[in-house]
Enzyme design. Sequence first.
Site, PDB file in Angstrom:
ATOM      1  N   TYR A 120      13.999  66.935  69.322  1.00  0.00           N
ATOM      2  CA  TYR A 120      14.030  67.613  68.024  1.00  0.00           C
ATOM      3  C   TYR A 120      13.382  68.988  68.061  1.00  0.00           C
ATOM      4  O   TYR A 120      13.684  69.835  67.226  1.00  0.00           O
ATOM      5  CB  TYR A 120      13.292  66.780  66.968  1.00  0.00           C
ATOM      6  CG  TYR A 120      14.105  65.717  66.292  1.00  0.00           C
ATOM      7  CD1 TYR A 120      14.898  64.839  67.029  1.00  0.00           C
ATOM      8  CD2 TYR A 120      14.067  65.571  64.913  1.00  0.00           C
ATOM      9  CE1 TYR A 120      15.623  63.849  66.391  1.00  0.00           C
ATOM     10  CE2 TYR A 120      14.783  64.588  64.274  1.00  0.00           C
ATOM     11  CZ  TYR A 120      15.561  63.723  65.022  1.00  0.00           C
ATOM     12  OH  TYR A 120      16.273  62.747  64.389  1.00  0.00           O
ATOM     13  N   LYS A 133      15.185  56.265  79.004  1.00  0.00           N
ATOM     14  CA  LYS A 133      16.429  56.388  79.766  1.00  0.00           C
ATOM     15  C   LYS A 133      16.034  56.898  81.152  1.00  0.00           C
ATOM     16  O   LYS A 133      16.452  57.973  81.609  1.00  0.00           O
ATOM     17  CB  LYS A 133      17.387  57.355  79.031  1.00  0.00           C
ATOM     18  CG  LYS A 133      18.784  57.411  79.582  1.00  0.00           C
ATOM     19  CD  LYS A 133      19.620  56.171  79.286  1.00  0.00           C
ATOM     20  CE  LYS A 133      20.955  56.241  79.999  1.00  0.00           C
ATOM     21  NZ  LYS A 133      21.719  54.989  79.913  1.00  0.00           N
ATOM     22  N   ASP A 193      19.989  52.132  75.935  1.00  0.00           N
ATOM     23  CA  ASP A 193      21.284  51.522  75.604  1.00  0.00           C
ATOM     24  C   ASP A 193      21.175  50.000  75.557  1.00  0.00           C
ATOM     25  O   ASP A 193      21.725  49.341  74.675  1.00  0.00           O
ATOM     26  CB  ASP A 193      22.389  51.995  76.577  1.00  0.00           C
ATOM     27  CG  ASP A 193      21.963  52.024  78.030  1.00  0.00           C
ATOM     28  OD1 ASP A 193      20.789  51.727  78.333  1.00  0.00           O
ATOM     29  OD2 ASP A 193      22.822  52.332  78.888  1.00  0.00           O
ATOM     30  N   ASP A 251      14.706  57.669  66.296  1.00  0.00           N
ATOM     31  CA  ASP A 251      15.481  57.925  65.078  1.00  0.00           C
ATOM     32  C   ASP A 251      16.671  56.975  65.019  1.00  0.00           C
ATOM     33  O   ASP A 251      16.932  56.326  64.002  1.00  0.00           O
ATOM     34  CB  ASP A 251      15.968  59.384  65.072  1.00  0.00           C
ATOM     35  CG  ASP A 251      16.795  59.688  63.837  1.00  0.00           C
ATOM     36  OD1 ASP A 251      16.359  59.321  62.732  1.00  0.00           O
ATOM     37  OD2 ASP A 251      17.889  60.272  63.983  1.00  0.00           O
ATOM     38  N   ASP A 294      17.109  53.378  62.592  1.00  0.00           N
ATOM     39  CA  ASP A 294      18.178  53.154  61.610  1.00  0.00           C
ATOM     40  C   ASP A 294      18.908  51.851  61.913  1.00  0.00           C
ATOM     41  O   ASP A 294      19.245  51.082  61.014  1.00  0.00           O
ATOM     42  CB  ASP A 294      19.188  54.313  61.607  1.00  0.00           C
ATOM     43  CG  ASP A 294      18.919  55.287  60.467  1.00  0.00           C
ATOM     44  OD1 ASP A 294      17.743  55.391  60.044  1.00  0.00           O
ATOM     45  OD2 ASP A 294      19.867  55.930  59.993  1.00  0.00           O
TER      46      ASP A 294
END
Length: 368
Positions: free
Chosen positions: A141, A189, A221, A245, A249
């Site tokens: 970000y 990752k 993932d 983020d 959600d």
Amino acid sequence: MDKRIVLLPGDGIGQEVMKGACQVLNAVAERYNHSFSFDTQKIGGEAIDSEGTPLPEETVAACHNADAVLLGAVGGPQWDQNPPHLRPEKGLLGIRKELGLFANLRPVKGFKNLLDASPLKEEVVENSDLLIVRELTGGLYFGEPSGRSADGETVVDTLAYSRSEIERIVEKAFESAQVRHKRLTSVDKANVLASSQLWREVVEEKKASYPDVSVEHMLVDAAAMKLITQPGYFDVIVTENMFGDILSDEASVLTGSLGMLPSASVRADGVGLYEPVHGSAPDIAGHNKANPLAMILSAAMMLKHSFDMNEEAQEVETAVREVVEAGYHTSDLDVKDGVSIGTTEMTKKVVEHISSQDATHNIMRCYA
Ligand code: IPM
Ligand code: MG
């Protein structure tokens, strides 16, 4: 105790749910003899419209002087076409960064009688009780360089972290795990990204200081899959800003009660900003339909994390749980049974629950 709270209701249903949280805090103040002062400031779309910026200086100054900040929601279709620096979300990202709120805590726990609103089978979600600890002021970000080339044909975003930025969020996650079920999953990752490789190293180094917590690493993932196939597997998840983020959600809809989920964004000294996980829901704004419980539970997180008022926080959480268990819900929840009520009625139920304990509480205090 005297506490200064800045209120940033923002856009859409932000205004309505903030009212609910204030009424609940007033009930808490009365019952426990605290004094909370509220200072309302602008952020997001309403600040763009009246001040020409999503984060006015006055708002920043007020937040710097506050003991904690409550935020409703930002955003709405009328600002969607604005240039990047005039988008409501910039206000939210800016205040997180300004205040140095590096740790975003998002607990997800279902309410038993609301589980049929979940998109998953009840037996898959029933034991979900997890906390996502998302890094909030670094990573993808905020990394530089970022932006678009002069000809508009090339873009860049940078995922940058320093060791110390990773260390402080990982420490926060270990501490959170210590007061929960002592299981930490670090999500990254590392098979591809250098930032994730350093992240893993830091987690490995830190784990010696928290021998009571068991730790594992999981690729993002795989974590996304596991969250929907076996959400009950997780206790605390710690991860980079953007991964957090997305996963938060995903996690927020597991239990079918997005409108009930609070979040906290904190830094080391306890100052924090508390906001619901849901957005500004412009389609229902002003219709007394919004679910105020996520905002009210965010206020409870503030009582706990910023003010050390654990009993008071617990009281608010209990009030919410008992009102929900008594069958009341707002119309965002698609549950078979129960009674659907509006924002103000729901707030009133929670306030009454807190105030009705008054007499007993005072008697206990007299004898204490
Ligand atoms: C959130 C939101 C924000 C974020 C947006 C509005 C910038 O999605 O709080 O999760 O991405 O952090
Ligand atoms: Mg988000």
